[in-house]
Design a protein around this motif. Structure first.
Motif, PDB file in Angstrom:
ATOM      1  N   GLY A  95     -32.057 -12.775 -42.328  1.00  0.00           N
ATOM      2  CA  GLY A  95     -32.899 -12.902 -41.152  1.00  0.00           C
ATOM      3  C   GLY A  95     -33.069 -11.619 -40.373  1.00  0.00           C
ATOM      4  N   GLN A  96     -32.478 -10.541 -40.837  1.00  0.00           N
ATOM      5  CA  GLN A  96     -32.536  -9.255 -40.148  1.00  0.00           C
ATOM      6  C   GLN A  96     -33.691  -8.431 -40.704  1.00  0.00           C
ATOM      7  OE1 GLN A  96     -27.839  -8.423 -39.252  1.00  0.00           O
ATOM      8  NE2 GLN A  96     -28.477  -8.437 -41.363  1.00  0.00           N
ATOM      9  N   ALA A  97     -34.902  -8.908 -40.438  1.00  0.00           N
ATOM     10  CA  ALA A  97     -36.110  -8.251 -40.922  1.00  0.00           C
ATOM     11  C   ALA A  97     -37.198  -8.421 -39.875  1.00  0.00           C
ATOM     12  CB  ALA A  97     -36.559  -8.841 -42.260  1.00  0.00           C
ATOM     13  N   CYS A  98     -37.854  -7.330 -39.534  1.00  0.00           N
ATOM     14  CA  CYS A  98     -38.904  -7.408 -38.517  1.00  0.00           C
ATOM     15  C   CYS A  98     -40.085  -8.237 -38.989  1.00  0.00           C
ATOM     16  CB  CYS A  98     -39.365  -6.001 -38.125  1.00  0.00           C
ATOM     17  SG  CYS A  98     -39.917  -4.988 -39.510  1.00  0.00           S
ATOM     18  N   VAL A  99     -40.235  -8.399 -40.301  1.00  0.00           N
ATOM     19  CA  VAL A  99     -41.353  -9.167 -40.855  1.00  0.00           C
ATOM     20  C   VAL A  99     -41.015 -10.638 -41.058  1.00  0.00           C
ATOM     21  CG1 VAL A  99     -42.295  -7.140 -42.016  1.00  0.00           C
ATOM     22  CG2 VAL A  99     -40.708  -8.644 -43.245  1.00  0.00           C
ATOM     23  N   ALA A 100     -39.807 -11.062 -40.745  1.00  0.00           N
ATOM     24  CA  ALA A 100     -39.364 -12.421 -41.054  1.00  0.00           C
ATOM     25  C   ALA A 100     -40.255 -13.464 -40.381  1.00  0.00           C
ATOM     26  CB  ALA A 100     -37.914 -12.607 -40.621  1.00  0.00           C
ATOM     27  N   GLN A 101     -40.580 -14.509 -41.132  1.00  0.00           N
ATOM     28  CA  GLN A 101     -41.414 -15.608 -40.636  1.00  0.00           C
ATOM     29  C   GLN A 101     -40.502 -16.616 -39.920  1.00  0.00           C
ATOM     30  OE1 GLN A 101     -45.048 -15.249 -41.603  1.00  0.00           O
ATOM     31  NE2 GLN A 101     -43.906 -13.324 -41.654  1.00  0.00           N
ATOM     32  N   THR A 102     -40.232 -16.371 -38.647  1.00  0.00           N
ATOM     33  CA  THR A 102     -39.240 -17.167 -37.931  1.00  0.00           C
ATOM     34  C   THR A 102     -39.845 -18.285 -37.104  1.00  0.00           C
ATOM     35  OG1 THR A 102     -39.261 -15.510 -36.164  1.00  0.00           O
ATOM     36  CG2 THR A 102     -37.557 -15.299 -37.852  1.00  0.00           C
ATOM     37  N   ARG A 103     -41.175 -18.260 -36.901  1.00  0.00           N
ATOM     38  CA  ARG A 103     -41.858 -19.403 -36.287  1.00  0.00           C
ATOM     39  C   ARG A 103     -42.572 -20.172 -37.393  1.00  0.00           C
ATOM     40  NH1 ARG A 103     -46.029 -17.760 -32.091  1.00  0.00           N
ATOM     41  NH2 ARG A 103     -46.265 -15.882 -33.348  1.00  0.00           N
ATOM     42  N   ILE A 104     -42.159 -21.374 -37.658  1.00  0.00           N
ATOM     43  CA  ILE A 104     -42.788 -22.209 -38.682  1.00  0.00           C
ATOM     44  C   ILE A 104     -43.701 -23.204 -37.963  1.00  0.00           C
ATOM     45  CG2 ILE A 104     -42.424 -23.659 -40.694  1.00  0.00           C
ATOM     46  CD1 ILE A 104     -41.030 -20.921 -40.876  1.00  0.00           C
ATOM     47  N   LEU A 105     -45.015 -23.068 -38.144  1.00  0.00           N
ATOM     48  CA  LEU A 105     -45.981 -23.914 -37.447  1.00  0.00           C
ATOM     49  C   LEU A 105     -46.407 -25.066 -38.358  1.00  0.00           C
ATOM     50  CD1 LEU A 105     -48.237 -21.238 -35.678  1.00  0.00           C
ATOM     51  CD2 LEU A 105     -45.911 -21.989 -35.152  1.00  0.00           C
ATOM     52  N   ALA A 106     -46.163 -26.275 -37.892  1.00  0.00           N
ATOM     53  CA  ALA A 106     -46.467 -27.475 -38.683  1.00  0.00           C
ATOM     54  C   ALA A 106     -47.328 -28.420 -37.856  1.00  0.00           C
ATOM     55  CB  ALA A 106     -45.173 -28.181 -39.090  1.00  0.00           C
ATOM     56  N   SER A 107     -48.326 -29.031 -38.507  1.00  0.00           N
ATOM     57  CA  SER A 107     -49.193 -29.958 -37.785  1.00  0.00           C
ATOM     58  C   SER A 107     -48.402 -31.211 -37.407  1.00  0.00           C
ATOM     59  CB  SER A 107     -50.404 -30.339 -38.638  1.00  0.00           C
ATOM     60  OG  SER A 107     -50.043 -31.318 -39.587  1.00  0.00           O
ATOM     61  N   ARG A 108     -48.845 -31.851 -36.338  1.00  0.00           N
ATOM     62  CA  ARG A 108     -48.167 -33.084 -35.927  1.00  0.00           C
ATOM     63  C   ARG A 108     -48.270 -34.155 -37.015  1.00  0.00           C
ATOM     64  NH1 ARG A 108     -46.207 -32.656 -30.961  1.00  0.00           N
ATOM     65  NH2 ARG A 108     -47.197 -31.217 -29.472  1.00  0.00           N
ATOM     66  N   ASN A 109     -49.309 -34.082 -37.846  1.00  0.00           N
ATOM     67  CA  ASN A 109     -49.472 -35.067 -38.929  1.00  0.00           C
ATOM     68  C   ASN A 109     -48.323 -35.006 -39.929  1.00  0.00           C
ATOM     69  OD1 ASN A 109     -51.952 -35.834 -37.872  1.00  0.00           O
ATOM     70  ND2 ASN A 109     -53.103 -34.381 -39.135  1.00  0.00           N
ATOM     71  N   ARG A 110     -47.821 -33.800 -40.180  1.00  0.00           N
ATOM     72  CA  ARG A 110     -46.768 -33.624 -41.196  1.00  0.00           C
ATOM     73  C   ARG A 110     -45.505 -32.991 -40.612  1.00  0.00           C
ATOM     74  NH1 ARG A 110     -48.612 -30.938 -46.720  1.00  0.00           N
ATOM     75  NH2 ARG A 110     -46.755 -32.050 -47.420  1.00  0.00           N
ATOM     76  N   TYR A 111     -45.365 -33.028 -39.294  1.00  0.00           N
ATOM     77  CA  TYR A 111     -44.264 -32.290 -38.658  1.00  0.00           C
ATOM     78  C   TYR A 111     -42.907 -32.694 -39.222  1.00  0.00           C
ATOM     79  CZ  TYR A 111     -41.295 -30.094 -35.180  1.00  0.00           C
ATOM     80  OH  TYR A 111     -40.342 -29.330 -34.577  1.00  0.00           O
ATOM     81  N   ASP A 112     -42.615 -33.977 -39.270  1.00  0.00           N
ATOM     82  CA  ASP A 112     -41.306 -34.426 -39.745  1.00  0.00           C
ATOM     83  C   ASP A 112     -41.079 -34.032 -41.200  1.00  0.00           C
ATOM     84  OD1 ASP A 112     -40.774 -35.517 -37.277  1.00  0.00           O
ATOM     85  OD2 ASP A 112     -41.327 -37.569 -37.853  1.00  0.00           O
ATOM     86  N   GLU A 113     -42.144 -34.113 -41.984  1.00  0.00           N
ATOM     87  CA  GLU A 113     -42.035 -33.759 -43.405  1.00  0.00           C
ATOM     88  C   GLU A 113     -41.754 -32.270 -43.568  1.00  0.00           C
ATOM     89  OE1 GLU A 113     -44.739 -34.163 -47.492  1.00  0.00           O
ATOM     90  OE2 GLU A 113     -45.526 -34.855 -45.561  1.00  0.00           O
ATOM     91  N   VAL A 114     -42.459 -31.436 -42.809  1.00  0.00           N
ATOM     92  CA  VAL A 114     -42.222 -29.991 -42.875  1.00  0.00           C
ATOM     93  C   VAL A 114     -40.827 -29.659 -42.360  1.00  0.00           C
ATOM     94  CG1 VAL A 114     -42.937 -27.741 -41.995  1.00  0.00           C
ATOM     95  CG2 VAL A 114     -44.668 -29.403 -42.715  1.00  0.00           C
ATOM     96  N   LEU A 115     -40.421 -30.281 -41.257  1.00  0.00           N
ATOM     97  CA  LEU A 115     -39.084 -30.032 -40.725  1.00  0.00           C
ATOM     98  C   LEU A 115     -38.015 -30.379 -41.753  1.00  0.00           C
ATOM     99  CD1 LEU A 115     -37.133 -29.376 -38.393  1.00  0.00           C
ATOM    100  CD2 LEU A 115     -37.383 -31.762 -37.642  1.00  0.00           C
ATOM    101  N   ASP A 116     -38.168 -31.510 -42.414  1.00  0.00           N
ATOM    102  CA  ASP A 116     -37.198 -31.909 -43.443  1.00  0.00           C
ATOM    103  C   ASP A 116     -37.176 -30.893 -44.578  1.00  0.00           C
ATOM    104  OD1 ASP A 116     -36.554 -34.152 -41.992  1.00  0.00           O
ATOM    105  OD2 ASP A 116     -37.770 -35.531 -43.213  1.00  0.00           O
ATOM    106  N   ALA A 117     -38.356 -30.422 -45.003  1.00  0.00           N
ATOM    107  CA  ALA A 117     -38.420 -29.457 -46.110  1.00  0.00           C
ATOM    108  C   ALA A 117     -37.767 -28.136 -45.713  1.00  0.00           C
ATOM    109  CB  ALA A 117     -39.869 -29.241 -46.530  1.00  0.00           C
ATOM    110  N   VAL A 118     -38.047 -27.652 -44.509  1.00  0.00           N
ATOM    111  CA  VAL A 118     -37.450 -26.396 -44.046  1.00  0.00           C
ATOM    112  C   VAL A 118     -35.936 -26.548 -43.912  1.00  0.00           C
ATOM    113  CG1 VAL A 118     -37.330 -24.764 -42.115  1.00  0.00           C
ATOM    114  CG2 VAL A 118     -39.551 -25.588 -42.922  1.00  0.00           C
ATOM    115  N   THR A 119     -35.494 -27.665 -43.366  1.00  0.00           N
ATOM    116  CA  THR A 119     -34.062 -27.913 -43.213  1.00  0.00           C
ATOM    117  C   THR A 119     -33.369 -27.955 -44.567  1.00  0.00           C
ATOM    118  OG1 THR A 119     -34.457 -29.150 -41.171  1.00  0.00           O
ATOM    119  CG2 THR A 119     -32.351 -29.503 -42.264  1.00  0.00           C
ATOM    120  N   ALA A 120     -33.987 -28.612 -45.532  1.00  0.00           N
ATOM    121  CA  ALA A 120     -33.411 -28.669 -46.876  1.00  0.00           C
ATOM    122  C   ALA A 120     -33.381 -27.287 -47.514  1.00  0.00           C
ATOM    123  CB  ALA A 120     -34.207 -29.648 -47.742  1.00  0.00           C
TER     124      ALA A 120
END
Length: 477
Positions: free
Chosen positions: A281-306
């Motif tokens: 995570g020590q990179a200036c280019v790191a994608q640290t904000r993951i933007l997910a639509s409310r339609n798939r928010y829980d699904e994206v959160l689960d995938a990122v968490t996994a």
């Protein structure tokens, strides 16, 4: 233990002016693994004088671009033969997982040398243009002595974004490595000697902040090339502005990965893991904000968490490790401080938190926050650790708005089944580098940021331009 008692100045190993040393501590074991001199202002004066002599009177600026390209090519060949050594050394000194060091920490600097060696073989120093009363010659000349001040996270990558184009331009250089990671610069110095670059073309003085500011302020320096924090970049810009000195700044980022509703999450998570968690995570280019639509928010959160939970945390020298330790105890405490801030702001910890994975080593539990809004500090400030914030958006226009609602503009990505549509999104996000279903930094393409992410561009032909002055010569008769 790797011990160095000299500085590389004027093409030779010289005794430092002071007696203080910098101890390099393994982030994994917390044991000293190296020791180098702590450069003083007097050492910087000597290094600048050597670079000044090499530029004002030496052969390097007076060679053709093709001749300098040939020398850079020799250095590239030597670098290629020492890639494995460089990767292992960077893993040892700053904790980068060995797989990332072998993928990026050593190969990308090599690719820069190879690009500029090839590009310089046919580069024209002068071109002719028609004028009102006669021909005009436009000539490209080196800017002069360059102070290259670099951070610890990808030390060879950021060093070479400056060294490779500066060498091709005909500049001479004083490199100040970060005190956390000076060892790789010594290996580079050995390669420079073997390549036979003229004395004083590259000088290396490890030092802390005060001596670094002495270098930046030095009247013998014509340009400062800096990578680091936005706060330090502002200070450097103010010094250079007072002196009307050229400068380029590659600073922080808070990049957004936009996950569109048509994205194949299973296919995307492998590449997104690299894009968001690279180098612990020590990179200036790191994608640290993951933007997910409310339609798939829980699904994206689960995938990122996994995805985050699948990363093995441990010894960076182990090829199975995905996330290693942070570079220093202060960095560990800083990142844990942001995890506390996120919790206090009302975000929810989906995985990770404040329980450290190990008692020894500067490890932080990789953390994913849910329920994040873009006004929270964990969504606006660069954390520089394995901490991701999953932020909901209403529609694509809202996703672009959130991505652009940042003080930074360095990188970004979009994840979609429709790459052409992804290109449409890419054109709307105000960042200097963007990826559709990937995040790539190419040696032949410019790298740099909008807004508080910096000034100027590195890499590619555009990166060379930053080390050249342009001269117009008109002629009658």
């Amino acid at each position: 233990m790797r011990q160095h008692d000299k500085l590389f100045i004027g093409g030779d190993w010289v005794t430092p002016a002071g007696t203080r040393t910098i101890e390099v501590v393994s982030p994994h074991t917390e044991e000293v693994v190296g020791r180098v001199p702590d450069g003083t202002p007097a050492d910087m004066d000597r290094a600048v004088a050597a670079a000044r002599e090499a530029f004002d009177h030496g052969p390097w600026p007076r060679l053709t671009f093709a001749e300098r390209a040939e020398a850079i090519g020799r250095l590239a060949e030597i670098y290629a033969a020492r890639q494995a050594d460089m990767a292992a050394l960077i893993t040892e000194e700053m904790g980068s997982p060995i797989t990332f060091s072998q993928l990026a920490q050593a190969p990308q600097p090599l690719s820069m040398l190879q690009f500029y060696a090839e590009y310089g073989r046919t580069f024209e120093q002068e071109d002719q243009r028609p004028g009102l009363f006669g021909p005009i010659t436009v000539r490209r000349e080196p800017v002069g002595v360059v102070a290259a001040v670099v951070p610890w996270n990808v030390p060879q990558f950021v060093s070479m974004t400056k060294i490779a184009p500066a060498l091709l331009a005909g500049c001479t250089i004083v490199l100040k490595p970060a005190p956390e990671t000076p060892l790789d610069a010594y290996l580079l110095a050995e390669m420079v000697l073997e390549a036979g670059l003229p004395p004083g073309v590259l000088n290396i003085v490890p030092a802390g902040r005060e001596t670094g500011e002495h270098l930046v302020s030095h009247p013998g320096v014509d340009k400062v090339a800096f990578t680091g924090s936005t706060a330090a970049g502002r200070r450097i810009a103010s010094i250079c502005g007072e002196q009307l000195k050229r400068y380029s700044l590659e600073l922080g980022g808070k990049s957004a990965a936009i996950v569109l509703d048509d994205a194949d999450l299973a296919a995307s998570m492998g590449m997104l893991a690299i894009a968001s968690l690279m180098n612990n995570g020590q990179a200036c280019v790191a994608q640290t904000r993951i933007l997910a639509s409310r339609n798939r928010y829980d699904e994206v959160l689960d995938a990122v968490t996994a995805m985050v939970s699948s990363q093995q945390v441990g010894d960076p020298a182990d090829a199975a490790t995905g996330i290693g330790p942070l570079v220093a105890k202060r960095q560990q405490e800083r990142v844990e401080g942001y995890i506390r801030i996120g919790m206090d702001e009302g975000a929810k910890v989906a995985i990770g938190g404040l329980d450290r994975p190990y008692d020894r080593g500067w490890y932080v539990a990789p953390t994913v926050f849910s329920g994040v809004t873009n006004d929270m500090r964990i969504a606006r400030e660069e954390i520089f650790g394995p901490v991701l914030a999953v932020i909901p958006y209403e529609d694509e226009a809202d996703a672009v708005r959130i991505a652009n609602d940042s003080d930074y503009g360095l990188c970004g990505t979009v994840w979609t089944a429709d790459a052409e549509h992804g290109m449409d999104i890419a054109r709307q996000v105000r960042t200097g580098t963007y990826g559709v279903n990937c995040l790539m930094l190419e040696a032949n393409a410019p790298f740099g940021g909008y807004k508080a992410s910096g000034v100027g561009r590195e890499l590619g032909p555009e990166g060379l331009n930053g080390y050249l002055e342009l001269k117009s010569i008109s002629r009658l008769g």
